[in-house]
Write an enzyme that holds these catalytic residues in place. Structure first.
Site, PDB file in Angstrom:
ATOM      1  N   ASP A  83       3.516  -8.126  -2.015  1.00 18.65           N
ATOM      2  CA  ASP A  83       4.650  -7.434  -1.397  1.00 18.65           C
ATOM      3  C   ASP A  83       4.727  -7.844   0.076  1.00 18.65           C
ATOM      4  OD1 ASP A  83       6.750  -5.585  -1.232  1.00 18.65           O
ATOM      5  OD2 ASP A  83       5.416  -3.924  -0.690  1.00 18.65           O
ATOM      6  N   GLN A 266       7.930   1.207  -4.851  1.00 18.74           N
ATOM      7  CA  GLN A 266       7.528   2.535  -4.395  1.00 18.74           C
ATOM      8  C   GLN A 266       6.080   2.543  -3.932  1.00 18.74           C
ATOM      9  OE1 GLN A 266       7.764   6.437  -6.792  1.00 18.74           O
ATOM     10  NE2 GLN A 266       5.607   6.005  -6.382  1.00 18.74           N
TER      11      GLN A 266
END
Ligand code: 13P
Length: 320
Positions: A83, A266
């Protein structure tokens, strides 16, 4: 084999009209919580790590153990994703350690942290695609800038630059990315909006417009946490000092998924529920010193919120 590329996982989501949750983990216990949720919900899942965010001395060691853990869940369909890779080197290291997908976030200059020029974004993103694709690794790029704090607890929303649909097609054509993070009004971290109006203002029109121009690119929603008020209240009841904040409403995320979002990132909701469980447990049992008891309640809390999100995103029950 449980490891899949992002492109493979999201093409099944595209066919099924659902989104796959991408859950941030920064240690092995959190990864177990996410994988247990995926197994219980029979859901595909994206496990994602950010370079620099872990408690271990050696990042390569952590990434190797994370990959081994995922492979041990052989019945669960998992994408191991980097990420917010900020540099070419971040992405190259993740590929070396067996990640099946990397995000290059070239939307901001890595030195100044100011929004990067479009051309600089294209150039760096394309170079990562040229490295990743021949090695069978998927790539996510970012257009526009999503504000807030990645992997942190506080955020600012003033610096959001919304994705420009006209540029999206050009960006994908010139870079060759498989997935595109679109800035559509969300921000990272536990401080998002100061009124509940904020969480209702996801730019669904932008998502639709970009999807129309890019029917075969997988769109990614970052900063999608809902900021459960009960988790914030528990943290504050037991000594925390989190300000009141509002995240993205579940119905808004579902509307986004209906409009073409296929990956929903998330981190914060998991972190809030993890922290709330820890504070509540220690306050209730002030003489507890057994680490496994403490860690167990945090893992259970994280597993439950992740499982709930899998049901909300429509990925539960979709395992092959
Ligand atoms: P949240 O901070 O809203 O959970 O977003 C996380 C994220 O988008 C990671 O890339």
């Amino acid at each position: 084999m449980s490891l899949h590329t992002l492109a493979a996982t999201l093409s099944r989501a595209e066919e099924g009209g659902y989104a796959v949750g991408a859950f941030n983990v920064s240690d092995l216990n959190q990864a177990v919580a996410v994988l247990d949720a995926a197994r219980a919900e029979r859901s595909p899942v994206i496990v994602q790590a950010i370079a620099g965010f872990h408690p271990y001395a050696d990042e390569g060691w952590w990434w190797d153990r994370l990959r081994e853990l995922i492979i041990s869940y052989h019945e669960v369909e998992v994408t191991l994703h980097l990420d917010h890779g900020r540099t070419f080197d971040d992405c190259a290291r993740a590929i070396e350690h067996g990640f099946t997908s990397v995000m290059i976030d070239a939307s901001r200059d890595v030195v100044t942290d100011e929004p990067a020029s479009y051309e600089a974004n294209v150039e760096l993103t394309r170079s990562v695609v040229e490295l990743a694709h021949p090695r069978g690794v998927s790539v996510e790029g970012e257009l526009g800038t999503i504000g807030g704090a990645e992997g942190g607890v506080s955020g600012v929303v003033e610096d959001i630059v919304l994705a420009d649909p006209a540029l999206a097609a050009d960006f994908v054509e010139r870079t060759g990315v498989d997935a595109l993070a679109v800035a559509v009004g969300t921000s990272h971290g536990s401080v998002k909006f100061t009124t509940d109006e904020g969480g209702q203002t996801l730019r669904i029109d932008l998502i639709r417009e970009i999807k129309e121009r890019l029917p075969s690119t997988f769109l990614v929603l970052h900063g999608s946490s809902s900021i459960p008020p009960e988790a914030v209240a528990t943290i504050n009841r037991f000594g925390g000092i989190l300000p009141e904040s509002y995240g993205i409403a579940t119905t808004q995320k579902q509307e986004g998924i209906g409009s073409g979002i296929r990956k929903v990132n998330q981190g914060t909701d998991s972190h809030l529920t993890w922290t709330a469980a820890l504070r509540e447990f220690l306050a209730a049992r002030p003489s507890e010193v057994e680490p496994s008891a403490v860690i167990g309640v945090t893992m259970a809390a994280m597993r439950d919120i992740v499982a709930q999100r899998m049901r909300e995103f429509g990925s539960a029950g979709r395992a092959a």
